[in-house]
Scaffold this motif. Structure first.
Motif, mmCIF file in Angstrom:
data_model
loop_
_atom_site.group_PDB
_atom_site.id
_atom_site.type_symbol
_atom_site.label_atom_id
_atom_site.label_comp_id
_atom_site.label_asym_id
_atom_site.label_seq_id
_atom_site.Cartn_x
_atom_site.Cartn_y
_atom_site.Cartn_z
ATOM 1 N N GLN A 182 6.052 23.220 14.688
ATOM 2 C CA GLN A 182 6.449 22.265 13.657
ATOM 3 C C GLN A 182 7.922 22.444 13.281
ATOM 4 N N LYS A 183 8.385 23.684 13.274
ATOM 5 C CA LYS A 183 9.804 23.941 12.991
ATOM 6 C C LYS A 183 10.683 23.278 14.048
ATOM 7 N N GLU A 184 10.262 23.401 15.299
ATOM 8 C CA GLU A 184 11.026 22.807 16.397
ATOM 9 C C GLU A 184 11.032 21.280 16.304
ATOM 10 N N THR A 185 9.865 20.728 15.961
ATOM 11 C CA THR A 185 9.765 19.275 15.822
ATOM 12 C C THR A 185 10.624 18.772 14.676
ATOM 13 N N LEU A 186 10.591 19.477 13.550
ATOM 14 C CA LEU A 186 11.413 19.090 12.398
ATOM 15 C C LEU A 186 12.901 19.103 12.747
ATOM 16 N N ALA A 187 13.311 20.100 13.511
ATOM 17 C CA ALA A 187 14.716 20.211 13.897
ATOM 18 C C ALA A 187 15.141 19.003 14.731
ATOM 19 N N ILE A 188 14.273 18.569 15.631
ATOM 20 C CA ILE A 188 14.561 17.396 16.469
ATOM 21 C C ILE A 188 14.662 16.141 15.612
ATOM 22 N N ILE A 189 13.693 15.974 14.706
ATOM 23 C CA ILE A 189 13.676 14.801 13.830
ATOM 24 C C ILE A 189 14.934 14.742 12.961
ATOM 25 N N ILE A 190 15.281 15.874 12.379
ATOM 26 C CA ILE A 190 16.458 15.938 11.504
ATOM 27 C C ILE A 190 17.725 15.587 12.274
ATOM 28 N N ASN A 191 17.838 16.086 13.497
ATOM 29 C CA ASN A 191 19.008 15.780 14.323
ATOM 30 C C ASN A 191 19.091 14.279 14.621
ATOM 31 N N GLU A 192 17.945 13.652 14.899
ATOM 32 C CA GLU A 192 17.908 12.212 15.164
ATOM 33 C C GLU A 192 18.324 11.417 13.926
ATOM 34 N N VAL A 234 17.377 15.459 3.937
ATOM 35 C CA VAL A 234 17.529 16.349 5.087
ATOM 36 C C VAL A 234 17.849 17.775 4.639
ATOM 37 N N GLU A 235 18.758 17.915 3.695
ATOM 38 C CA GLU A 235 19.116 19.244 3.206
ATOM 39 C C GLU A 235 17.932 19.929 2.541
ATOM 40 N N PHE A 236 17.145 19.150 1.813
ATOM 41 C CA PHE A 236 15.951 19.695 1.179
ATOM 42 C C PHE A 236 14.974 20.217 2.238
ATOM 43 N N ALA A 237 14.751 19.430 3.275
ATOM 44 C CA ALA A 237 13.830 19.821 4.342
ATOM 45 C C ALA A 237 14.321 21.068 5.057
ATOM 46 N N LYS A 238 15.607 21.120 5.360
ATOM 47 C CA LYS A 238 16.178 22.268 6.059
ATOM 48 C C LYS A 238 16.070 23.542 5.218
ATOM 49 N N LYS A 239 16.162 23.384 3.926
ATOM 50 C CA LYS A 239 16.114 24.540 3.032
ATOM 51 C C LYS A 239 14.689 24.994 2.737
ATOM 52 N N GLU A 240 13.797 24.039 2.435
ATOM 53 C CA GLU A 240 12.470 24.397 1.926
ATOM 54 C C GLU A 240 11.408 24.628 3.002
ATOM 55 N N PHE A 241 11.497 23.932 4.142
ATOM 56 C CA PHE A 241 10.439 24.042 5.141
ATOM 57 C C PHE A 241 10.588 25.233 6.080
ATOM 58 N N TYR A 242 11.693 25.937 5.963
ATOM 59 C CA TYR A 242 11.895 27.088 6.845
ATOM 60 C C TYR A 242 11.714 28.410 6.109
ATOM 61 N N LYS A 243 11.171 28.334 4.903
ATOM 62 C CA LYS A 243 10.872 29.534 4.134
ATOM 63 C C LYS A 243 9.534 30.121 4.576
ATOM 64 N N GLU A 244 9.351 31.415 4.329
ATOM 65 C CA GLU A 244 8.076 32.055 4.665
ATOM 66 C C GLU A 244 6.962 31.512 3.782
ATOM 67 N N SER A 245 7.292 31.297 2.509
ATOM 68 C CA SER A 245 6.317 30.749 1.569
ATOM 69 C C SER A 245 6.789 29.365 1.124
ATOM 70 N N ILE A 246 6.022 28.334 1.505
ATOM 71 C CA ILE A 246 6.411 26.952 1.195
ATOM 72 C C ILE A 246 5.643 26.465 -0.026
ATOM 73 N N SER A 247 6.386 26.048 -1.037
ATOM 74 C CA SER A 247 5.761 25.551 -2.262
ATOM 75 C C SER A 247 6.405 24.212 -2.631
ATOM 76 N N ILE A 248 5.870 23.146 -2.048
ATOM 77 C CA ILE A 248 6.396 21.791 -2.254
ATOM 78 C C ILE A 248 5.255 20.869 -2.641
ATOM 79 N N ASN A 249 5.483 20.020 -3.640
ATOM 80 C CA ASN A 249 4.473 19.034 -4.006
ATOM 81 C C ASN A 249 4.463 17.941 -2.929
ATOM 82 N N PRO A 250 3.360 17.831 -2.171
ATOM 83 C CA PRO A 250 3.337 16.883 -1.051
ATOM 84 C C PRO A 250 3.498 15.420 -1.471
ATOM 85 N N ASP A 251 2.941 15.064 -2.627
ATOM 86 C CA ASP A 251 3.020 13.678 -3.090
ATOM 87 C C ASP A 251 4.449 13.315 -3.525
ATOM 88 N N GLU A 252 5.102 14.259 -4.208
ATOM 89 C CA GLU A 252 6.487 14.013 -4.623
ATOM 90 C C GLU A 252 7.403 13.933 -3.403
#
Length: 283
Positions: A182-192, A234-252
């Protein structure tokens, strides 16, 4: 002298609008409007399905509305004149059948498989959009050609990659963890997203500079807002999704992605209105 001045006025405005009305351009404008609605509804269905399959029960209440929007968009496309084109009709029929089938069994699939299947179908819709643009280009004015290229080749793909980042990210947020794949896929999406956003920004500015009078409202403000929202997302995704512990409200998180797509679609609609108005000509 009056005839000469009238001729100058007409020549000055020809790049922005043709002298005679262009029915073919109007038909294309109407068709790609419905096609856009199908893409948006399918993107939303994909994201909500992924969120639900990852454990977010709230998404179940919303996904049926998105599926209804898909059905309506398909019906609208089939009712338009351009649907009689044999190539377009065949491709749109294939897309419609596969989407109906996928909607029936989407909840029975694994989250990653369902996400990929919807993504594949959206790719087919985007290919249909490109087909419509290419087959109709010769009938369009210079402005119509440039504007439709940006809509088909940049705006819709940009909305799609934001939709992928929204849908995949909301599923990860529900789980609270991310896999290596998923990290690899996110990186591709963000680059696109970064690449497409840059191209869109550059090309829409060129079209506006030559044909700003075609737009009913301040399109520049919309493009600036889109750029700002995308950079923040994009900056939010790069910062928050690559942490060991992810705490994000999915609906927000999903809602923020939807806001970006909505802004892209507003710019798309404004550009398409300009194409439609351009098709009316001066006479």
């Amino acid at each position: 002298m009056r005839v000469f001045l009238f001729t100058l006025i007409i020549m000055f405005n020809l790049e922005a609008k043709s002298l005679f009305s262009n029915k073919e351009q109007a038909d294309i404008s109407q068709y790609i409007s419905s096609l856009k609605e199908l893409i948006v509804a399918t993107q939303k269905t994909r994201g909500l399905t992924n969120s639900y399959l990852n454990g977010n029960l709230i998404a179940l209440m919303l996904v049926q509305d998105a599926k209804s929007d898909m059905k309506k968009a398909i019906g609208d496309m089939e009712s338009l004149k351009l649907a009689s084109d044999l190539v377009i009709n065949q491709r749109s029929s294939d897309v419609s059948k596969k989407l109906v089938e996928l909607n029936r069994k989407g909840f029975k699939l694994k989250p990653d498989i369902a996400f990929e299947r919807y993504t594949q179908e959206i790719e087919q819709i985007l290919m249909l959009a490109q087909t419509v643009g290419k087959r109709g280009a010769e009938h369009m004015s210079p402005f119509g050609q440039e504007a439709s290229f940006i809509m088909m080749e940049e705006m819709l793909p940009l909305s799609e990659y934001v939709g992928q980042l929204r849908g995949l990210g909301s599923g990860i947020a529900v789980k609270g963890q991310i896999t290596k794949e998923q990290k690899e896929t996110l990186a591709i999406i963000i680059n696109e997203i970064i690449t497409l956003n840059s191209e869109f920004k550059k090309n829409i500015e060129k079209v506006i500079s030559k044909s700003e009078k075609n737009y009913a409202s301040a399109i520049e403000a919309k493009t600036v807002k889109i750029d700002s929202l995308i950079q923040a997302y994009v900056e939010f995704a790069k910062k928050e999704f690559y942490k060991e512990s992810i705490s994000i409200n999915p609906d927000e998180y999903f809602t923020k992605g939807t806001e970006i797509i909505s802004e892209i679609i507003l710019a798309y609609d404004e550009t398409n209105r300009a194409v439609l108005d351009d098709s009316k000509g001066w006479l």
